[in-house]
Design a protein around this motif. Structure first.
Motif, PDB file in Angstrom:
ATOM      1  N   ARG A 397       0.816  -1.224   0.000  1.00  0.00           N
ATOM      2  CA  ARG A 397       0.000   0.000   0.000  1.00  0.00           C
ATOM      3  C   ARG A 397       0.851   1.276   0.000  1.00  0.00           C
ATOM      4  NH1 ARG A 397      -2.410  -3.630   3.493  1.00  0.00           N
ATOM      5  NH2 ARG A 397      -4.568  -4.199   2.963  1.00  0.00           N
ATOM      6  N   THR A 424      -5.107   1.005   7.016  1.00  0.00           N
ATOM      7  CA  THR A 424      -6.418   0.767   6.414  1.00  0.00           C
ATOM      8  C   THR A 424      -6.266   0.251   4.992  1.00  0.00           C
ATOM      9  OG1 THR A 424      -6.556   3.048   5.632  1.00  0.00           O
ATOM     10  CG2 THR A 424      -7.463   2.586   7.808  1.00  0.00           C
ATOM     11  N   ASP A 426      -7.835   1.175   2.328  1.00  0.00           N
ATOM     12  CA  ASP A 426      -7.901   2.199   1.275  1.00  0.00           C
ATOM     13  C   ASP A 426      -6.620   3.023   1.165  1.00  0.00           C
ATOM     14  OD1 ASP A 426      -8.154   3.500   3.659  1.00  0.00           O
ATOM     15  OD2 ASP A 426      -9.714   4.886   2.978  1.00  0.00           O
ATOM     16  N   SER A 427      -5.617   2.706   1.986  1.00  0.00           N
ATOM     17  CA  SER A 427      -4.368   3.473   1.947  1.00  0.00           C
ATOM     18  C   SER A 427      -3.628   3.229   0.641  1.00  0.00           C
ATOM     19  CB  SER A 427      -3.477   3.094   3.128  1.00  0.00           C
ATOM     20  OG  SER A 427      -4.089   3.445   4.347  1.00  0.00           O
ATOM     21  N   GLU A 428      -3.071   4.300   0.098  1.00  0.00           N
ATOM     22  CA  GLU A 428      -2.300   4.194  -1.138  1.00  0.00           C
ATOM     23  C   GLU A 428      -1.367   5.404  -1.225  1.00  0.00           C
ATOM     24  OE1 GLU A 428      -2.915   3.834  -5.987  1.00  0.00           O
ATOM     25  OE2 GLU A 428      -4.638   3.852  -4.642  1.00  0.00           O
ATOM     26  N   LEU A 429      -0.059   5.129  -1.229  1.00  0.00           N
ATOM     27  CA  LEU A 429       0.953   6.191  -1.273  1.00  0.00           C
ATOM     28  C   LEU A 429       2.052   5.767  -2.224  1.00  0.00           C
ATOM     29  CD1 LEU A 429       1.392   8.948   0.202  1.00  0.00           C
ATOM     30  CD2 LEU A 429       3.025   7.758   1.661  1.00  0.00           C
ATOM     31  N   SER A 467      -4.412   5.862   7.956  1.00  0.00           N
ATOM     32  CA  SER A 467      -4.837   5.895   6.565  1.00  0.00           C
ATOM     33  C   SER A 467      -3.994   6.937   5.837  1.00  0.00           C
ATOM     34  CB  SER A 467      -6.328   6.258   6.454  1.00  0.00           C
ATOM     35  OG  SER A 467      -6.700   6.459   5.099  1.00  0.00           O
ATOM     36  N   VAL A 469      -3.669   8.386   1.973  1.00  0.00           N
ATOM     37  CA  VAL A 469      -4.292   8.369   0.648  1.00  0.00           C
ATOM     38  C   VAL A 469      -3.708   9.508  -0.178  1.00  0.00           C
ATOM     39  CG1 VAL A 469      -6.427   8.511  -0.659  1.00  0.00           C
ATOM     40  CG2 VAL A 469      -6.418   7.372   1.568  1.00  0.00           C
ATOM     41  N   GLU A 470      -3.077   9.143  -1.293  1.00  0.00           N
ATOM     42  CA  GLU A 470      -2.533  10.148  -2.216  1.00  0.00           C
ATOM     43  C   GLU A 470      -3.449  10.259  -3.408  1.00  0.00           C
ATOM     44  OE1 GLU A 470       1.432  10.967  -5.001  1.00  0.00           O
ATOM     45  OE2 GLU A 470       1.370   9.255  -3.611  1.00  0.00           O
ATOM     46  N   GLU A 471      -3.963  11.470  -3.626  1.00  0.00           N
ATOM     47  CA  GLU A 471      -4.827  11.738  -4.763  1.00  0.00           C
ATOM     48  C   GLU A 471      -4.151  12.742  -5.681  1.00  0.00           C
ATOM     49  OE1 GLU A 471      -8.357  13.067  -2.861  1.00  0.00           O
ATOM     50  OE2 GLU A 471      -9.099  11.025  -2.444  1.00  0.00           O
ATOM     51  N   THR A 476      -3.975  12.903   1.965  1.00  0.00           N
ATOM     52  CA  THR A 476      -4.757  12.895   3.197  1.00  0.00           C
ATOM     53  C   THR A 476      -4.176  11.879   4.168  1.00  0.00           C
ATOM     54  OG1 THR A 476      -6.748  13.516   1.985  1.00  0.00           O
ATOM     55  CG2 THR A 476      -7.041  12.613   4.201  1.00  0.00           C
ATOM     56  N   THR A 541      -4.999  17.253   5.613  1.00  0.00           N
ATOM     57  CA  THR A 541      -5.034  17.311   4.144  1.00  0.00           C
ATOM     58  C   THR A 541      -4.000  18.324   3.682  1.00  0.00           C
ATOM     59  OG1 THR A 541      -7.394  16.783   4.138  1.00  0.00           O
ATOM     60  CG2 THR A 541      -6.459  17.727   2.127  1.00  0.00           C
TER      61      THR A 541
END
Length: 558
Positions: A397, A424, A426-429, A467, A469-471, A476, A541
């Motif tokens: 992740r 979590t 949904d984590s993605e980095l 968590s 999360v990279e968008e 975040t 954020t």
């Protein structure tokens, strides 16, 4: 107000003992001031007296000129003189009348002259009947004239009046002179009175100078000029040479002293004479500097530094003169202490794992000794796959190895304290996420606080969720714990420097982590939120910085 005001009451005696008896080149300050003022007063009094004498002399000359003119006008109005000149029957009549008027008025001369310039009277009998050759008659224009005359009888104040005949025509002039010795005599009679006034003024000035010198001596605590100069040089060398910020305030909270280190640490410009409210916005830093916050070594976090602030009031003879504030830079020290505390936590976790590993080896050895080979094999496979599985789960992740290492270390430390830290689903980095350095600081501090909160209370089992999360537009970070949560009354204060619900632990200073996170987020245009509970959920954020627009090559185009 000086920084050394509190010590100044004791300083003069030490300086006098070290300086020795004042010699000719080291005369006391009060003596120098008194002598200087006496010289100035004596000089100004002498100049004033001379100027007055000159002015009084000019005034007496003018007064005697008017008196001479009055005598000349009276003589010109004498009918016998007028008829004698008009009809040529003067003879000795004019001379006798002029001598009588001269004697009665104490004039130096009374001279009657006809239009042809012939003298009909004169103190010197030889000049009677002789013409006037030096200058033309001034009164023939019908006007009165005054001035200083240097005639045959000496210097005198002169007045000339026209002599008119029975028909009103100008037929000559009358010239009268008042002797110079009368003018000087009057001046010498008046000068002693004004000399007395000057002496009284000088005496008053001497007394005032003596009182002023004594007052200045008390104001300087008996210090002489050389001692004051030495103190000033020592103060400047000390203020600008030490690696500690120093700010002094007077009773109106205006800045009177500020050194270079204080300007650097606090970001102050031209601060002298300014008030704190005009230099710094309201916040913990300003409240620590103005004395609203009390205590020693108050910790304040700015955009660039972690500072320790101390404020000390300055009083002299029971009178408050202001305050002195010292500011120390503890940025590197606090960072090292927090890093040391983290290393100690990791060391404790590794020591615990060492014990656990020893227990597993003892269990495995016992199974082999009992001949339970299949059970020993299964136990070894299960023990060897637990840690790699956790690492692989995190790597799947999070692509950046630094963040992976941080999360693994925090997971180990949390497990040692009985807290389960999970990442979590949904984590993605990515491998090179934006704000990497800042993300490491933010995630590390939030996880430390979350583990502390989960381990010290709340719901069981103790757990922390992370968590990442990279968008496309933002990154975040969300950290949730099972602790007791943030009290509602403390929600507005949790990001202040030094605020914490728990006491300091070891070398790590409480109340800095969230303050550092908050300042990092604000500085880079992000946001941070905290939930009301149960537990606490911190959401950070950070916007992804936009790439700089490419500059077109010079001359490019169709």
């Amino acid at each position: 107000m000086s920084m050394l005001s509190g010590l100044s009451a004791r300083m003069p005696s030490r300086l006098r003992r070290s300086t020795g008896a004042p010699g000719r080149g080291n005369r006391k300050l009060s003596g120098r001031i008194l002598l200087s003022q006496l010289a100035i007063l004596g000089l100004t009094s002498t100049i004033g007296f001379l100027l007055f004498a000159v002015a009084q002399r000019a005034q007496l000359d003018s007064e005697y000129e008017r008196r001479a003119l009055a005598i000349a006008s009276t003589t010109a109005a004498e009918p016998q003189i007028r008829d004698a000149i008009a009809y040529g029957t003067g003879g000795d009549i004019v001379q006798s009348i002029a001598q009588r008027i001269q004697t009665a008025s104490h004039a130096s001369y009374v001279v009657v002259i006809d239009r042809n310039g012939i003298r009909h009277s004169h103190p010197l009998a030889a000049l009677v009947g002789a013409p006037v050759e030096e200058r033309p008659l001034a009164a023939l224009d019908g006007q009165d004239h005054v001035g200083i005359d240097q005639g045959a009888t000496g210097r005198s104040a002169n007045g000339k009046a026209p002599l008119r005949g029975p028909t009103g025509d100008v037929i000559g002039e009358v010239s009268v002179g008042m002797p110079e010795k009368d003018v000087m005599g009057q001046l010498w009679r008046e000068l002693p009175v004004f000399g007395l006034f000057a002496a009284l003024a000088l005496a008053v000035g001497v007394g005032a100078s003596y009182v002023l010198a004594r007052r200045l001596k008390r104001s300087t605590f008996g210090l002489e000029l050389e001692e004051i100069t030495g103190l000033l040089q020592d103060r400047e060398a000390m203020l600008h040479g030490i690696r500690e910020g120093v700010i002094a305030f007077d009773r109106q909270d205006r800045v009177t002293v500020v050194n270079d280190e204080a300007r650097r640490l606090l970001g102050l410009g031209t601060a002298l004479g300014s008030r704190l409210a005009d230099m710094l916005p309201d916040g913990r830093l300003r409240r620590a500097l103005d004395g609203t916050l009390t205590g020693t070594d108050l910790t304040v976090v700015t955009d660039s530094h972690c500072l320790a602030v101390n404020r000390m009031p300055v009083t002299l003879h029971g009178q408050e003169l202001g305050a002195v504030v010292t500011v120390r830079d503890r940025t590197e020290l606090v960072g090292l202490l927090r890093e040391l505390d983290s290393v100690r936590g990791l060391t404790d976790a590794l020591r615990s794992q060492q014990h656990e590993f020893s227990n597993r080896m003892h269990t495995l050895a016992g199974l082999l000794e009992l001949g339970e080979h299949e059970t020993a094999f299964a136990y070894a496979v299960e023990s060897a796959g637990a840690e790699p599985a956790l690492a692989e789960s995190i790597r799947s992740r999070i692509g950046n190895p630094l963040m992976v290492g941080l999360v693994m270390a925090k997971t180990t430390v949390a497990a040692e304290r009985g807290v389960r830290l999970t990442l979590t689903e949904d984590s993605e980095l990515g491998e090179q996420p934006p704000h990497l350095d800042r993300l490491l600081t933010i995630v590390g501090n939030l996880l430390d606080n979350a583990v502390d909160a989960a381990a010290s209370g709340g719901t069981a089992p103790a757990r922390v969720q992370l968590s990442l999360v990279e968008e496309e537009a933002s990154v975040t970070v969300r950290v949730a714990d099972s602790g007791s949560g943030v009290p509602p009354e403390a929600r507005s204060r949790i990001f202040e420097d030094g605020w914490s619900t728990r006491p300091d632990r070891g070398t790590a200073r409480r109340g800095l982590g969230l303050a550092l996170v908050h300042r990092l987020v604000q500085r880079h245009g992000g946001s941070i939120e905290v939930s009301e509970g149960p537990g606490a959920v911190f959401t950070v954020t950070l916007p992804v910085p936009r790439p700089a627009p490419a500059v077109a090559a010079k001359g490019a185009g169709w």
